[in-house]
Motif scaffolding. Structure first.
Motif, mmCIF file in Angstrom:
data_model
loop_
_atom_site.group_PDB
_atom_site.id
_atom_site.type_symbol
_atom_site.label_atom_id
_atom_site.label_comp_id
_atom_site.label_asym_id
_atom_site.label_seq_id
_atom_site.Cartn_x
_atom_site.Cartn_y
_atom_site.Cartn_z
ATOM 1 N N UNK A 301 0.837 -1.210 0.000
ATOM 2 C CA UNK A 301 0.000 0.000 0.000
ATOM 3 C C UNK A 301 0.864 1.249 0.000
ATOM 4 N N UNK A 302 1.842 1.282 0.897
ATOM 5 C CA UNK A 302 2.668 2.489 1.030
ATOM 6 C C UNK A 302 3.403 2.779 -0.260
ATOM 7 N N UNK A 303 3.901 1.742 -0.907
ATOM 8 C CA UNK A 303 4.622 1.965 -2.166
ATOM 9 C C UNK A 303 3.693 2.563 -3.206
ATOM 10 N N UNK A 304 2.497 2.003 -3.319
ATOM 11 C CA UNK A 304 1.556 2.512 -4.326
ATOM 12 C C UNK A 304 1.204 3.968 -4.067
ATOM 13 N N UNK A 305 0.955 4.283 -2.789
ATOM 14 C CA UNK A 305 0.546 5.654 -2.480
ATOM 15 C C UNK A 305 1.708 6.623 -2.694
#
Lengths: 319, 582
Positions: A301-305
């Motif tokens: 999630x963090x990478x995508x955001x």
């Protein structure tokens, strides 16, 4: 607003995924034969009582409900094999700092080195520094980290005697003594990361250096260095930054083998020893499996955001 | 003049001629062959030097994996399971059969630092066995020992093959006779004379001065274990001796038997070839024959320490002896053996292990080749199965899209989020007892491995499904299955194949990690894995680097070459890179 909605959606999905995976794990573990210990000289009544307390005599679905009710507040039961009687959560919390410290050190070492090597290679593309760095990167990316482990242990620890081959510090994870014991492990973990960063940055930067807007920057009077630092490097960081962020999230999980090799009392080693124990320590196994699953989901999630935060042109989740 | 020249309206008919006599007009035929998709990829692959190197190394490794296990004495390899003697030959360092001893390169030697007393033991053993353990003394120096005494230290190059400890072994009568026959036939001395050691606790009646509690020591020593010399400065052997052969009644069971076949030995030269007239009741290897009335010893039994059960038995004929000797508890020979010669006797070849031996005395070269074979086969199997599952799953996802895609993506998302370690452990716990370790490992790799291939195929299908040729095929009435696998799939083949090649090093890496951590145990006398070799060698690798060196080089080389090869393949199949290099 769309980003907020996207985050909520991703979080919801992650929680659902987490629930499904851990439930499957739990049921699969419970389906394994869990025999009563009938060894000689053991008090059968006590054993029976203990099994009742642990709820082993109840149907799996009842145990399942009970597991989730306690797991939500961080109670994963007591260790049955490797730390007899201690709460697995307590042991886990004790071990986390060692893994985190090790991985933070190695990330802190590898980011600047990797970026510098990547820049050197990209700026001198197809000249000898590039060939040298690219060859090194190819080797260091491919070769598994435990091979460096052996090399470091043999050359630096045994032949030259600079470091202790295994972790010997008795103080806290962030103490100076611990740092000294960490050094060989940090080196082994860093080689791969350095090479990874250097490779990604070289690919990105060498593409950007031939782009039109860099030509424009040069024609408007910037020197090559100015143009590279102000324009090219910033844009090249777009794919690098999420990778770094992902690494920071995954600092807690990335060192199973190295921890085992250098006897660092971290989470990875705990996980391996809980699996290797006979019978495996299932409470540890459940807790650490949940931990690793959660780390993986959060990192995703963090990478995508972070893509959309660092580069506003990328609108994740937008239609 | 001018009028005549430009008179276009009435050109005489005979001035016309056909442009082409054949009456056909067409373009010139292409002189070069058309370059297809695969050929184009091949041309671009060939230009990539590093990939070619990678491909050659991959081929070399595959050949090693196929041929390697046959490059060594097969009997030796197949007796790992039952042979207990092999442990004697553990940790032998790498030696090429043609290496010059003492050259220091791949010659089975290693540099050690030993104290003077150890050095003397090695020299004395060399005198007995004839195996030159200390090849070269590099340096001598003095070190401070316990209690402040100076100790002379030797830094020397030690031949590990000559440095194997002398050992004792029990033989049955048959085995023992066979060994004796071998000795007589080849003239190589396998059996060393029996030495009686001074035993403090049992107050042995044997008059022995060999105090040292070390089977290698065969000479008399003082109480500190230093050798005592005779007046010529030679070592005095402590071999068991005859007491009084002429009077068999004084021969007791254990001290009667003795050993050395030297010229001064009373039994020397007397091989019991004449008919036996009488035999010692307690020890059948002592007899009288019809030539004279002297007790003599069967030469073949010299050097052994026969163990006879306390129940006295009378042996009249050799046939009885054989029958009785088959029971090793009641009748066996304990023999002191020359380790090097025993190896040659037992396995039939001079020991030289190209990659050395491990803790069990097993040949690392063939073990590594077996491990490589397993790793490669396993990785190719995983890759192929993942290719099939992933391609079908991804094709359905990408082709139909919509709700089917959404649901199937969620399923693969969930599977992808499970840490691979968890999957492996659960599969191993559940299945390895039922179907074996390897199938369980295979299932666990397939369980989550196909997702990458599925998403790759899905992307390709999204890319191609709206192209005109798909529409054309569908207009002609092709069914979905035909459109998917006959029309779209071949177009995405390059990407998919590259993907499945790049999966192989990943699978090998995971498998090696799992076996290294000991989560999966693939190590057995008949099967090996690189990870298990690494973890087994880890405890001793500071002393014997070869235990880890060769598996580590192997796995490093494999990973690098596969990645080079795979990257070259990816670039070659990538249409966007077409013509970039030129």
């Amino acid at each position: 607003m769309y980003l907020f909605k996207y985050i909520l959606k991703r979080l919801g999905l992650a929680i659902l995924t987490f629930f499904i995976i851990i439930s499957m794990c739990f049921i699969l573990v419970k389906l394994l034969p869990n025999k009563q210990d009938v060894g000689f000289g053991k008090n059968q009544q006590l054993i029976q009582k203990r099994r009742e307390m642990l709820g082993y005599d109840k149907p799996i679905m009842v145990q399942f409900w009970r597991f989730w009710r306690y797991a939500i507040v961080g109670e994963f039961g007591a260790s049955e094999v490797i730390f007899q009687g201690r709460l697995v959560w307590d042991v886990f919390v004790e071990r986390v700092p060692f893994t985190v410290a090790l991985n933070i050190y190695s990330t802190v070492l590898s980011i600047p080195l990797g970026l510098i090597l990547g820049i050197i290679a990209a700026v001198n593309k197809n000249k000898w520094p590039d060939h040298l760095i690219s060859t090194g990167v190819m080797i260091f990316v491919s070769v598994p980290s435990f091979i460096y482990g052996f090399i470091v242990q043999y050359l630096l620890c045994f032949r030259l005697g600079w470091f202790s081959p295994v972790f010997i510090a008795t103080e806290g994870a962030f103490s100076w003594a611990a740092f000294q014991s960490y050094v060989p492990a940090i080196l082994c973990l860093s080689f791969g990361s350095i090479a990874g960063y250097a490779r990604t940055l070289r690919a990105e930067l060498s593409e950007i250096l031939t782009s039109d807007y860099l030509l424009l920057a040069r024609t408007k009077g910037l020197t090559k260095n100015q143009a590279t630092v102000r324009h090219a490097l910033r844009n090249a960081m777009v794919p690098i930054f999420p990778a770094i962020l992902g690494e920071f999230i995954a600092v807690m999980s990335g060192s199973l083998i190295i921890e085992q090799m250098f006897s660092i009392p971290g989470v990875g080693r705990l996980y391996v020893s809980s699996i290797q124990a006979s019978p495996p320590d299932y409470n540890f196994f459940m807790l650490l499996s949940a931990f690793y699953t959660l780390i993986g989901l959060l990192a995703g999630i963090v990478i995508d955001i972070s893509y959309s935060i660092i580069d506003p042109r990328i609108r994740v989740g937008a239609r | 003049m001018a009028d005549n020249k430009y008179e276009m309206n009435n050109i005489p008919k005979e001035k016309f001629a056909f442009a082409s006599r054949e009456g056909r007009l067409h373009d010139k035929k292409l002189e070069t062959k058309p370059v297809g998709y695969l050929k184009d990829a091949w041309i671009r692959f060939k230009k990539n030097k590093s990939s070619i190197v990678g491909a050659w190394i991959v081929i070399f490794i595959v050949l090693f994996a196929i041929i390697g296990p046959f490059c060594f004495n097969q009997d030796y390899i197949h007796s790992y399971e039952k042979d207990v003697d092999m442990r004697r030959y553990q940790y032998l360092t790498p030696k090429l059969s043609f290496a010059e001893p003492g050259s220091g390169f791949w010659d089975g030697t290693k540099v050690v630092e030993i104290s003077e007393s150890q050095y003397k033991i090695y020299l004395a053993r060399e005198q007995e066995t004839g195996q030159k353990a200390i090849v070269k003394v590099i340096d001598t120096y003095t070190a401070r020992g316990y209690g402040g005494a100076d100790i002379k230290m030797y830094k020397c190059r030690l031949d590990t093959y000559a440095n194997i400890d002398v050992f004792t072994k029990q033989f049955t009568y048959d085995e023992y006779c066979k060994l004796q026959d071998y000795q007589l036939e080849t003239g190589r001395q396998v059996i060393l004379p029996w030495v009686t050691y001074y035993d403090k606790n049992q107050q042995s009646t044997i008059n022995s001065k060999v105090f040292f509690n070390n089977i290698n020591v065969w000479y008399e020593c003082d109480e500190k274990g230093n050798p005592t010399f005779d007046q010529d400065g030679n070592l005095v052997n402590g071999y068991k001796k005859f007491k009084d052969l002429s009077n068999p009644s004084t021969i007791k069971l254990h001290d009667a038997y003795y050993s050395i076949r030297l010229e001064k030995d009373p039994a020397y030269g007397k091989i019991g070839s004449n008919p036996v007239t009488a035999q010692n009741k307690e020890d059948p290897t002592i007899w009288k024959d019809n030539t004279d009335d002297v007790w003599s010893v069967d030469q073949r039994y010299a050097y052994a320490n026969p163990y006879v059960s306390t129940v006295g038995k009378e042996f009249e004929t050799p046939a009885d002896k054989v029958a009785y000797a088959t029971n090793p508890v009641n009748w066996s020979y304990t023999v002191r053996l020359n380790p090097y010669e025993y190896f040659v006797y037992k396995y039939g070849f001079e020991p030289h292990f190209t990659f050395g031996t491990n803790a069990n005395g097993w040949d690392i070269f063939t073990r590594l080749a077996q491990g490589a074979r397993f790793s490669l086969l396993f990785a190719v199997a995983v890759s192929a199965i993942n290719l099939v599952i992933g391609a079908i799953y991804g094709a359905i996802e990408g082709y139909y899209g919509g709700t089917a895609d959404l649901i199937m993506e969620r399923v693969s998302d969930i599977l992808a989020a499970i840490p691979s370690m968890v999957v492996t452990v659960l599969f191993n716990l559940h299945l390895s007892a039922k179907v074996g370790v390897v199938p369980a490992l295979l299932y666990s790799f397939i369980m989550t491995g196909w997702i990458g291939m599925a998403s790759r195929t899905r992307m390709q299908f999204y890319r191609f499904k709206n192209q005109e040729y798909v529409l054309a095929a569908r207009t002609l009435g092709a069914r979905d299955r035909r459109v998917m696998f006959k029309h779209i799939f071949p177009n995405s083949l390059g990407t998919i194949i590259t993907g499945s090649v790049l999966v192989i090093p990943g699978v090998i890496y995971s498998e090696t990690s799992l076996t290294y951590l000991g989560i999966i145990n693939l190590d057995s006398p008949t099967r090996s894995s690189v990870g298990a070799m690494l973890s087994a060698g880890q405890g001793m690798f500071t002393k014997f680097p070869h235990l880890v060196l060769f598996p580590a080089i192997f796995i490093g080389l494999l990973m690098v070459s596969f990645n080079l090869f795979g990257n070259g393949l990816r670039d070659a199949f990538n249409p966007s890179l077409r013509g970039v290099e030129d």
